[in-house]
Enzyme design. Structure first.
Site, mmCIF file in Angstrom:
data_model
loop_
_atom_site.group_PDB
_atom_site.id
_atom_site.type_symbol
_atom_site.label_atom_id
_atom_site.label_comp_id
_atom_site.label_asym_id
_atom_site.label_seq_id
_atom_site.Cartn_x
_atom_site.Cartn_y
_atom_site.Cartn_z
ATOM 1 N N GLY A 183 -15.744 2.877 4.328
ATOM 2 C CA GLY A 183 -14.574 3.679 3.972
ATOM 3 C C GLY A 183 -13.892 3.215 2.700
ATOM 4 N N HIS A 223 -6.918 -5.932 2.635
ATOM 5 C CA HIS A 223 -5.748 -5.352 3.301
ATOM 6 C C HIS A 223 -5.160 -6.409 4.232
ATOM 7 C CE1 HIS A 223 -6.905 -0.962 2.621
ATOM 8 N NE2 HIS A 223 -8.076 -1.544 2.426
ATOM 9 N N HIS A 273 -10.334 -5.391 -2.774
ATOM 10 C CA HIS A 273 -8.971 -5.601 -2.276
ATOM 11 C C HIS A 273 -9.017 -5.971 -0.805
ATOM 12 C CE1 HIS A 273 -10.072 -1.351 -1.988
ATOM 13 N NE2 HIS A 273 -9.414 -1.328 -0.844
ATOM 14 N N ASN A 324 -12.887 -3.798 3.187
ATOM 15 C CA ASN A 324 -13.876 -2.721 3.212
ATOM 16 C C ASN A 324 -14.844 -2.900 2.047
ATOM 17 O OD1 ASN A 324 -12.791 -1.358 5.458
ATOM 18 N ND2 ASN A 324 -11.273 -0.335 4.168
ATOM 19 N N ASP A 331 0.856 -1.195 0.000
ATOM 20 C CA ASP A 331 0.000 0.000 0.000
ATOM 21 C C ASP A 331 0.897 1.252 0.000
ATOM 22 O OD1 ASP A 331 -3.222 0.452 1.102
ATOM 23 O OD2 ASP A 331 -1.846 2.160 1.057
HETATM 24 P P1 5GP Z 1 -9.915 1.250 0.773
HETATM 25 O O1 5GP Z 1 -10.130 2.459 1.630
HETATM 26 O O2 5GP Z 1 -10.595 1.374 -0.567
HETATM 27 O O3 5GP Z 1 -10.255 -0.048 1.484
HETATM 28 O O4 5GP Z 1 -8.364 1.162 0.541
HETATM 29 C C1 5GP Z 1 -7.718 1.650 -0.580
HETATM 30 C C2 5GP Z 1 -6.235 1.521 -0.312
HETATM 31 O O5 5GP Z 1 -5.548 1.639 -1.531
HETATM 32 C C3 5GP Z 1 -5.691 2.599 0.625
HETATM 33 O O6 5GP Z 1 -5.058 1.981 1.732
HETATM 34 C C4 5GP Z 1 -4.739 3.387 -0.256
HETATM 35 O O7 5GP Z 1 -3.601 3.826 0.454
HETATM 36 C C5 5GP Z 1 -4.376 2.375 -1.329
HETATM 37 N N1 5GP Z 1 -4.049 2.960 -2.612
HETATM 38 C C6 5GP Z 1 -4.767 3.896 -3.283
HETATM 39 N N2 5GP Z 1 -4.185 4.172 -4.460
HETATM 40 C C7 5GP Z 1 -3.087 3.377 -4.539
HETATM 41 C C8 5GP Z 1 -2.075 3.206 -5.549
HETATM 42 O O8 5GP Z 1 -2.076 3.827 -6.606
HETATM 43 N N3 5GP Z 1 -1.098 2.305 -5.288
HETATM 44 C C9 5GP Z 1 -1.070 1.562 -4.134
HETATM 45 N N4 5GP Z 1 -0.072 0.701 -3.979
HETATM 46 N N5 5GP Z 1 -2.002 1.711 -3.166
HETATM 47 C C10 5GP Z 1 -2.989 2.603 -3.374
#
Ligand code: 5GP
Ligand code: ZN
Length: 114
Positions: A93, A102, A100, A87, A30
């Site tokens: 959020g 985490h 995805h 999520n 991330d």
């Molecule tokens: P969400 O809030 O949708 O569950 O998590 C999205 C995650 O994707 C966040 O932790 C954010 O830091 C990560 N993220 C967003 N854009 C990118 C990207 O371009 N590259 C990577 N490696 N992570 C990303």
């Protein structure tokens, strides 16, 4: 899928620190880590969220979860403990609408989550 940032990572159109890849999934670091270990694990097929995963994709979901355990081991956090977060939708959020998981660890987590 066009305009999906994670599809672009899968297609190597934008860079990412990929730590694992096979026919079905990709795992990468991330860019805004919330813990010393923060890895995202995604299917190569585009599904917006868990709500969009067809019922016959059990094997794919199981593959991701078991690979998360393997990556926790590889990262040295398996025995101390780790958290897998999925999520789903606005209230959770979720910001990126390509499903995805985490994988978080390397520090003491708190509960309840924010
Ligand atoms: P969400 O809030 O949708 O569950 O998590 C999205 C995650 O994707 C966040 O932790 C954010 O830091 C990560 N993220 C967003 N854009 C990118 C990207 O371009 N590259 C990577 N490696 N992570 C990303
Ligand atoms: Zn996508």
């Amino acid at each position: 899928m066009e305009d999906c940032i994670f599809c672009k990572i899968i297609n190597k159109e934008i860079p990412a620190k990929i730590i694992y890849e096979d026919e079905y999934i990709v795992a990468f670091e991330d860019t805004n880590p919330q813990a010393p270990v923060h890895v995202l694990i995604i299917p190569k097929d585009h599904f917006s969220s868990l709500n969009d995963i067809p019922a016959d994709k059990q094997k794919l979901l199981g593959h991701i979860v078991l690979k998360a355990r393997k990556l926790a081991e590889k990262k040295g956090i398996k025995d101390k403990g780790y958290r897998i977060v999925l999520n789903t939708g606005k209230n959770s959020g979720q910001e990126v609408f390509h499903i995805h998981f985490h994988l978080l660890g390397g520090r003491q987590m708190t509960w309840p989550p924010g």
